[in-house]
Design an enzyme around this catalytic site. Sequence first.
Site, mmCIF file in Angstrom:
data_model
loop_
_atom_site.group_PDB
_atom_site.id
_atom_site.type_symbol
_atom_site.label_atom_id
_atom_site.label_comp_id
_atom_site.label_asym_id
_atom_site.label_seq_id
_atom_site.Cartn_x
_atom_site.Cartn_y
_atom_site.Cartn_z
ATOM 1 N N ASN A 1 -52.445 37.713 -33.009
ATOM 2 C CA ASN A 1 -51.046 38.148 -32.903
ATOM 3 C C ASN A 1 -50.929 39.002 -31.646
ATOM 4 O O ASN A 1 -51.344 40.157 -31.630
ATOM 5 C CB ASN A 1 -50.659 38.951 -34.155
ATOM 6 C CG ASN A 1 -49.242 39.496 -34.064
ATOM 7 O OD1 ASN A 1 -48.498 39.184 -33.124
ATOM 8 N ND2 ASN A 1 -48.854 40.312 -35.030
ATOM 9 N N LYS B 1 -48.314 40.153 -30.337
ATOM 10 C CA LYS B 1 -47.212 41.113 -30.415
ATOM 11 C C LYS B 1 -46.389 41.093 -29.114
ATOM 12 O O LYS B 1 -46.195 40.019 -28.540
ATOM 13 C CB LYS B 1 -47.760 42.507 -30.754
ATOM 14 C CG LYS B 1 -48.628 42.473 -32.027
ATOM 15 C CD LYS B 1 -48.935 43.819 -32.584
ATOM 16 C CE LYS B 1 -49.770 43.664 -33.862
ATOM 17 N NZ LYS B 1 -50.054 44.924 -34.532
ATOM 18 N N HIS C 1 -44.213 40.424 -41.003
ATOM 19 C CA HIS C 1 -45.120 41.430 -40.438
ATOM 20 C C HIS C 1 -44.545 42.836 -40.658
ATOM 21 O O HIS C 1 -43.328 43.029 -40.581
ATOM 22 C CB HIS C 1 -45.337 41.162 -38.944
ATOM 23 C CG HIS C 1 -46.482 41.950 -38.392
ATOM 24 N ND1 HIS C 1 -46.372 43.283 -38.075
ATOM 25 C CD2 HIS C 1 -47.768 41.611 -38.143
ATOM 26 C CE1 HIS C 1 -47.552 43.723 -37.656
ATOM 27 N NE2 HIS C 1 -48.415 42.720 -37.688
ATOM 28 N N GLU D 1 -44.416 45.326 -38.815
ATOM 29 C CA GLU D 1 -43.634 45.863 -37.698
ATOM 30 C C GLU D 1 -42.200 45.330 -37.735
ATOM 31 O O GLU D 1 -41.275 46.006 -37.287
ATOM 32 C CB GLU D 1 -44.338 45.547 -36.368
ATOM 33 C CG GLU D 1 -45.567 46.437 -36.199
ATOM 34 C CD GLU D 1 -46.686 45.848 -35.364
ATOM 35 O OE1 GLU D 1 -46.467 44.831 -34.677
ATOM 36 O OE2 GLU D 1 -47.801 46.417 -35.425
ATOM 37 N N GLU E 1 -52.394 43.151 -44.646
ATOM 38 C CA GLU E 1 -52.458 44.082 -43.520
ATOM 39 C C GLU E 1 -51.996 45.464 -43.993
ATOM 40 O O GLU E 1 -50.777 45.750 -43.969
ATOM 41 C CB GLU E 1 -51.551 43.614 -42.384
ATOM 42 C CG GLU E 1 -51.962 42.285 -41.782
ATOM 43 C CD GLU E 1 -51.513 42.152 -40.332
ATOM 44 O OE1 GLU E 1 -52.336 41.739 -39.516
ATOM 45 O OE2 GLU E 1 -50.352 42.478 -40.005
ATOM 46 N N GLY F 1 -53.309 48.987 -35.686
ATOM 47 C CA GLY F 1 -53.232 49.667 -34.395
ATOM 48 C C GLY F 1 -53.745 51.095 -34.410
ATOM 49 O O GLY F 1 -53.521 51.854 -33.472
ATOM 50 N N SER G 1 -56.771 46.620 -37.214
ATOM 51 C CA SER G 1 -57.871 47.149 -36.398
ATOM 52 C C SER G 1 -59.142 46.319 -36.493
ATOM 53 O O SER G 1 -60.253 46.856 -36.481
ATOM 54 C CB SER G 1 -58.156 48.617 -36.761
ATOM 55 O OG SER G 1 -57.028 49.426 -36.469
HETATM 56 P P1 13P Z 1 -54.282 45.527 -34.780
HETATM 57 O O1 13P Z 1 -55.417 44.547 -34.853
HETATM 58 O O2 13P Z 1 -53.904 45.900 -33.387
HETATM 59 O O3 13P Z 1 -54.536 46.707 -35.674
HETATM 60 O O4 13P Z 1 -52.993 44.779 -35.368
HETATM 61 C C1 13P Z 1 -53.106 44.114 -36.570
HETATM 62 C C2 13P Z 1 -51.891 43.320 -36.785
HETATM 63 O O5 13P Z 1 -50.816 43.859 -37.008
HETATM 64 C C3 13P Z 1 -51.997 41.868 -36.675
HETATM 65 O O6 13P Z 1 -50.823 41.246 -37.099
#
Ligand code: 13P
Length: 267
Positions: A13, A15, A99, A101, A173, A179, A218
């Site tokens: 991903n 992002k 997701h 976010e 997640e 993150g 992470s």
């Molecule tokens: P990170 O691997 O940066 O923590 O993000 C995970 C994530 O949200 C994948 O969709």
Amino acid sequence: MIRAMRPVVIAANWKMHTTPADAGELARTIASRTRVPGVTRVICPPFVCLAAVRDALAEAAPDVAVGAQDVHHELAGAYTGDISAPMLAGLASWVIVGHSERRRDHAETDERIGKKLARAVEGGLRPILCVGEQLADREAGRAVEVVDTQLRGDLGAHDPELLAEAGLVIAYEPVWAIGTGRNALGSDAAAMAETIRAVLGMIGWTEPGLVPVLYGGSVTAANIGEFLAEPAIDGALVGGASLKPDEMAGIVGRAGVTAAARLAAIA
Ligand code: 13P
């Protein structure tokens, strides 16, 4: 036996990173560094980079799938700036839905996420549904309750057969692990993966044991082994590390070990 039949999936991903000018090259580099038998690879760049990534992979690595990071809950209409499932035809074959976010920044509810899943499936897209609790929920012992509620809200209105046929993948997640560099314990992630399949069973899925469950939060080349050592976990949805070819080489390489072991177990 059933467990061994689930695919091992590593999904990237990206992002809100990369541009149409550099995404193709990055996708090609990652694809060439992750040629490992048995691992399903998916790259989910920003919408505006889908065409560049598709074109870059078409010749170099047609077995690497391209996914979108979201899809609108309607097919068309007055929704400025949004992208619908029919618009993704020919650009993406997978899509991330729900997701955290987007739940956070776009106030996406489970009801809306359920509609997005419907549009994704109608559009022939393979959905990765994200669920996961906040830190306060985990600390209060409510992680299972939160994920249970999300799953029922996201999936409850759907015919399990249709979603199963569409190849639904669920990504656990935990929000506090995204993150932050603070990943969940492999054992906690595995326990939640089992919970997820148990909830699917309760809402009418006849074969929840066949649904792939990924861990996200992470994930790095250094810690992927902790998750893939758990038979309940089928891979990872990778954020930050998925932009780094070295990290992806390590993550997919480790996934290949699990894929080979699963194959050997059913041979
Ligand atoms: P990170 O691997 O940066 O923590 O993000 C995970 C994530 O949200 C994948 O969709």
